[in-house]
Scaffold this motif. Structure first.
Motif, PDB file in Angstrom:
ATOM      1  N   ILE A  15       0.853  -1.182   0.000  1.00 38.40           N
ATOM      2  CA  ILE A  15       0.000   0.000   0.000  1.00 38.40           C
ATOM      3  C   ILE A  15       0.893   1.238   0.000  1.00 38.40           C
ATOM      4  CG2 ILE A  15      -1.873  -1.216   1.153  1.00 38.40           C
ATOM      5  CD1 ILE A  15      -1.136   0.178   3.710  1.00 38.40           C
ATOM      6  N   PRO A  16       0.435   2.337  -0.595  1.00 40.07           N
ATOM      7  CA  PRO A  16       1.261   3.547  -0.684  1.00 40.07           C
ATOM      8  C   PRO A  16       1.622   4.109   0.695  1.00 40.07           C
ATOM      9  CG  PRO A  16      -0.605   3.657  -2.198  1.00 40.07           C
ATOM     10  CD  PRO A  16      -0.849   2.471  -1.305  1.00 40.07           C
ATOM     11  N   PRO A  17       2.800   4.718   0.835  1.00 37.72           N
ATOM     12  CA  PRO A  17       3.223   5.264   2.137  1.00 37.72           C
ATOM     13  C   PRO A  17       2.228   6.249   2.738  1.00 37.72           C
ATOM     14  CG  PRO A  17       5.095   5.165   0.648  1.00 37.72           C
ATOM     15  CD  PRO A  17       3.881   4.804  -0.176  1.00 37.72           C
ATOM     16  N   ARG A  18       1.558   7.049   1.907  1.00 39.14           N
ATOM     17  CA  ARG A  18       0.605   8.023   2.461  1.00 39.14           C
ATOM     18  C   ARG A  18      -0.577   7.324   3.119  1.00 39.14           C
ATOM     19  NH1 ARG A  18       0.065   8.326  -3.020  1.00 39.14           N
ATOM     20  NH2 ARG A  18      -1.949   7.729  -3.923  1.00 39.14           N
ATOM     21  N   VAL A  19      -0.887   6.086   2.660  1.00 38.09           N
ATOM     22  CA  VAL A  19      -1.969   5.335   3.285  1.00 38.09           C
ATOM     23  C   VAL A  19      -1.555   4.913   4.690  1.00 38.09           C
ATOM     24  CG1 VAL A  19      -3.415   3.272   3.137  1.00 38.09           C
ATOM     25  CG2 VAL A  19      -2.866   4.567   1.071  1.00 38.09           C
ATOM     26  N   PHE A  20      -0.279   4.561   4.867  1.00 39.68           N
ATOM     27  CA  PHE A  20       0.205   4.241   6.207  1.00 39.68           C
ATOM     28  C   PHE A  20       0.056   5.437   7.138  1.00 39.68           C
ATOM     29  CE2 PHE A  20       2.487   0.693   4.191  1.00 39.68           C
ATOM     30  CZ  PHE A  20       2.246  -0.304   5.122  1.00 39.68           C
ATOM     31  N   ASP A  21       0.337   6.632   6.626  1.00 34.64           N
ATOM     32  CA  ASP A  21       0.180   7.832   7.449  1.00 34.64           C
ATOM     33  C   ASP A  21      -1.266   7.966   7.927  1.00 34.64           C
ATOM     34  OD1 ASP A  21       2.846   8.468   7.060  1.00 34.64           O
ATOM     35  OD2 ASP A  21       2.446   9.822   5.380  1.00 34.64           O
ATOM     36  N   MET A  22      -2.200   7.678   7.029  1.00 37.24           N
ATOM     37  CA  MET A  22      -3.605   7.818   7.387  1.00 37.24           C
ATOM     38  C   MET A  22      -4.064   6.681   8.298  1.00 37.24           C
ATOM     39  SD  MET A  22      -5.193   9.319   3.875  1.00 37.24           S
ATOM     40  CE  MET A  22      -6.432  10.189   4.803  1.00 37.24           C
ATOM     41  N   LEU A  23      -3.529   5.484   8.081  1.00 40.40           N
ATOM     42  CA  LEU A  23      -3.852   4.381   8.987  1.00 40.40           C
ATOM     43  C   LEU A  23      -3.384   4.695  10.408  1.00 40.40           C
ATOM     44  CD1 LEU A  23      -2.912   1.285   6.792  1.00 40.40           C
ATOM     45  CD2 LEU A  23      -5.216   2.005   7.458  1.00 40.40           C
ATOM     46  N   ARG A  24      -2.230   5.326  10.504  1.00 42.56           N
ATOM     47  CA  ARG A  24      -1.707   5.725  11.820  1.00 42.56           C
ATOM     48  C   ARG A  24      -2.582   6.809  12.432  1.00 42.56           C
ATOM     49  NH1 ARG A  24       3.110   8.643  10.508  1.00 42.56           N
ATOM     50  NH2 ARG A  24       1.594  10.330  10.265  1.00 42.56           N
ATOM     51  N   ASP A  25      -2.895   7.836  11.661  1.00 39.14           N
ATOM     52  CA  ASP A  25      -3.626   8.982  12.203  1.00 39.14           C
ATOM     53  C   ASP A  25      -5.094   8.651  12.493  1.00 39.14           C
ATOM     54  OD1 ASP A  25      -1.271  10.377  11.893  1.00 39.14           O
ATOM     55  OD2 ASP A  25      -1.879  11.364  10.034  1.00 39.14           O
ATOM     56  N   LEU A  26      -5.712   7.833  11.649  1.00 41.88           N
ATOM     57  CA  LEU A  26      -7.142   7.559  11.778  1.00 41.88           C
ATOM     58  C   LEU A  26      -7.445   6.324  12.630  1.00 41.88           C
ATOM     59  CD1 LEU A  26      -8.218   8.176   8.064  1.00 41.88           C
ATOM     60  CD2 LEU A  26      -8.543   9.736   9.994  1.00 41.88           C
ATOM     61  N   PHE A  62       4.996 -13.276  11.539  1.00 40.73           N
ATOM     62  CA  PHE A  62       3.676 -12.916  12.071  1.00 40.73           C
ATOM     63  C   PHE A  62       3.046 -14.093  12.805  1.00 40.73           C
ATOM     64  CE2 PHE A  62      -1.005 -12.724  11.322  1.00 40.73           C
ATOM     65  CZ  PHE A  62      -1.270 -11.711  12.229  1.00 40.73           C
ATOM     66  N   PHE A  63       3.349 -15.303  12.367  1.00 37.59           N
ATOM     67  CA  PHE A  63       2.719 -16.477  12.963  1.00 37.59           C
ATOM     68  C   PHE A  63       3.347 -16.866  14.302  1.00 37.59           C
ATOM     69  CE2 PHE A  63       2.120 -16.715   8.341  1.00 37.59           C
ATOM     70  CZ  PHE A  63       0.742 -16.586   8.321  1.00 37.59           C
ATOM     71  N   ASP A  64       4.422 -16.195  14.664  1.00 39.35           N
ATOM     72  CA  ASP A  64       5.017 -16.338  16.001  1.00 39.35           C
ATOM     73  C   ASP A  64       4.846 -15.058  16.815  1.00 39.35           C
ATOM     74  OD1 ASP A  64       6.004 -18.941  15.500  1.00 39.35           O
ATOM     75  OD2 ASP A  64       7.706 -18.105  14.396  1.00 39.35           O
ATOM     76  N   PHE A  65       3.907 -14.234  16.407  1.00 41.51           N
ATOM     77  CA  PHE A  65       3.670 -12.914  16.990  1.00 41.51           C
ATOM     78  C   PHE A  65       2.328 -12.952  17.708  1.00 41.51           C
ATOM     79  CE2 PHE A  65       2.395  -8.333  16.065  1.00 41.51           C
ATOM     80  CZ  PHE A  65       3.302  -7.764  16.940  1.00 41.51           C
ATOM     81  N   PHE A  66       2.324 -12.611  19.002  1.00 44.29           N
ATOM     82  CA  PHE A  66       1.106 -12.747  19.804  1.00 44.29           C
ATOM     83  C   PHE A  66       0.810 -11.461  20.576  1.00 44.29           C
ATOM     84  CE2 PHE A  66       2.858 -16.954  19.156  1.00 44.29           C
ATOM     85  CZ  PHE A  66       1.751 -17.684  18.753  1.00 44.29           C
ATOM     86  N   PRO A  67       0.455 -10.396  19.865  1.00 43.81           N
ATOM     87  CA  PRO A  67       0.135  -9.142  20.553  1.00 43.81           C
ATOM     88  C   PRO A  67      -1.176  -9.250  21.322  1.00 43.81           C
ATOM     89  CG  PRO A  67      -0.438  -8.978  18.240  1.00 43.81           C
ATOM     90  CD  PRO A  67       0.279 -10.297  18.410  1.00 43.81           C
ATOM     91  N   THR A  68      -1.267  -8.514  22.408  1.00 43.55           N
ATOM     92  CA  THR A  68      -2.499  -8.493  23.210  1.00 43.55           C
ATOM     93  C   THR A  68      -3.231  -7.158  23.090  1.00 43.55           C
ATOM     94  OG1 THR A  68      -1.260  -7.768  25.162  1.00 43.55           O
ATOM     95  CG2 THR A  68      -1.585 -10.147  24.868  1.00 43.55           C
ATOM     96  N   GLN A  69      -2.584  -6.181  22.473  1.00 45.29           N
ATOM     97  CA  GLN A  69      -3.235  -4.898  22.255  1.00 45.29           C
ATOM     98  C   GLN A  69      -2.521  -4.178  21.121  1.00 45.29           C
ATOM     99  OE1 GLN A  69      -2.704  -1.920  25.385  1.00 45.29           O
ATOM    100  NE2 GLN A  69      -0.890  -3.010  26.119  1.00 45.29           N
ATOM    101  N   GLY A  70      -3.202  -3.192  20.541  1.00 50.09           N
ATOM    102  CA  GLY A  70      -2.619  -2.402  19.473  1.00 50.09           C
ATOM    103  C   GLY A  70      -3.425  -2.491  18.192  1.00 50.09           C
ATOM    104  N   SER A  71      -2.988  -1.736  17.203  1.00 51.74           N
ATOM    105  CA  SER A  71      -3.658  -1.676  15.913  1.00 51.74           C
ATOM    106  C   SER A  71      -2.648  -2.049  14.831  1.00 51.74           C
ATOM    107  CB  SER A  71      -4.217  -0.268  15.673  1.00 51.74           C
ATOM    108  OG  SER A  71      -4.932  -0.200  14.450  1.00 51.74           O
TER     109      SER A  71
END
Length: 199
Positions: A15-26, A62-71
């Protein structure tokens, strides 16, 4: 290694870098679940070769990644096996979150349209919203960054963007607190699609 696996379609469009900015902000996104040292945008990311990539900031598979919070943002390779495994892992993480104090947990997935209904995804209690990216009848064709863009330094930026081969969609999977904190409202989703992808 990445050159080798790209021969088997690992080198998917980003995805374009500007979309990452919006995913972070929104939506508070701070981590990419499928990236590499060569193309990641977020400082925190998962990748396919953790033995080497750890020295470049990867936190492992990712399959060894077990987050409990976050986006989190997920743009997996465009193959059904990886997609199914990813969905199972995400739904398991969300289910686990309901068995504890349920800290906010959210995943935003960029998938081909056919993947969106696989394994009853849309009937899950964690399913919050789906938006289809390409709507030709409305003049909306969304472009991604070509895979292996690190090998295209001699190309003008305009040639690095292309419409994906398959129609794509964005899906939100969240536990209740994740939904309350990062609700995909009409206003925020419209801003993401129009300002993020279409410009």
């Amino acid at each position: 290694r990445y050159d080798l696996v790209s021969l088997s379609n690992w080198c998917q469009a980003s995805i374009p870098p500007r979309v990452f900015d919006m995913l972070r902000d929104l939506f508070g996104v701070s981590h990419e679940c499928f990236a590499s040292p060569l193309d990641h945008v977020c400082p925190s990311y998962n990748s396919i070769f953790p033995d080497i990539d750890q020295f470049f900031g990867s936190v492992g598979s990712f399959f060894d990644f077990f987050p409990t919070q976050g986006s989190f943002q997920c743009n997996p390779p465009n193959d059904s096996t990886t997609t199914v495994l990813m969905l199972h892992h995400i739904l398991e993480l969300l289910q686990r979150s309901t068995q504890t104090d349920e800290k906010p947990l959210s995943f935003i997935l960029f998938l081909s349209n056919t993947d969106c209904v696989r394994d009853g995804l849309m009937s899950s209690t964690f399913f919050r919203r789906i938006e289809y990216l390409d709507k030709p009848n409305e003049g909306m064709i969304h472009k991604f960054v070509k895979g292996c863009q690190h090998k295209r330094n001699n190309y003008p930026m305009s040639s690095k963007n292309e419409a994906p081969e398959d129609p794509r969609c964005v899906t939100w999977l969240q536990n209740d607190n994740g939904f309350n904190l990062w609700t995909p409202t009409d206003e925020k989703v419209s801003k993401l699609l129009v300002d993020g992808f279409s410009k």
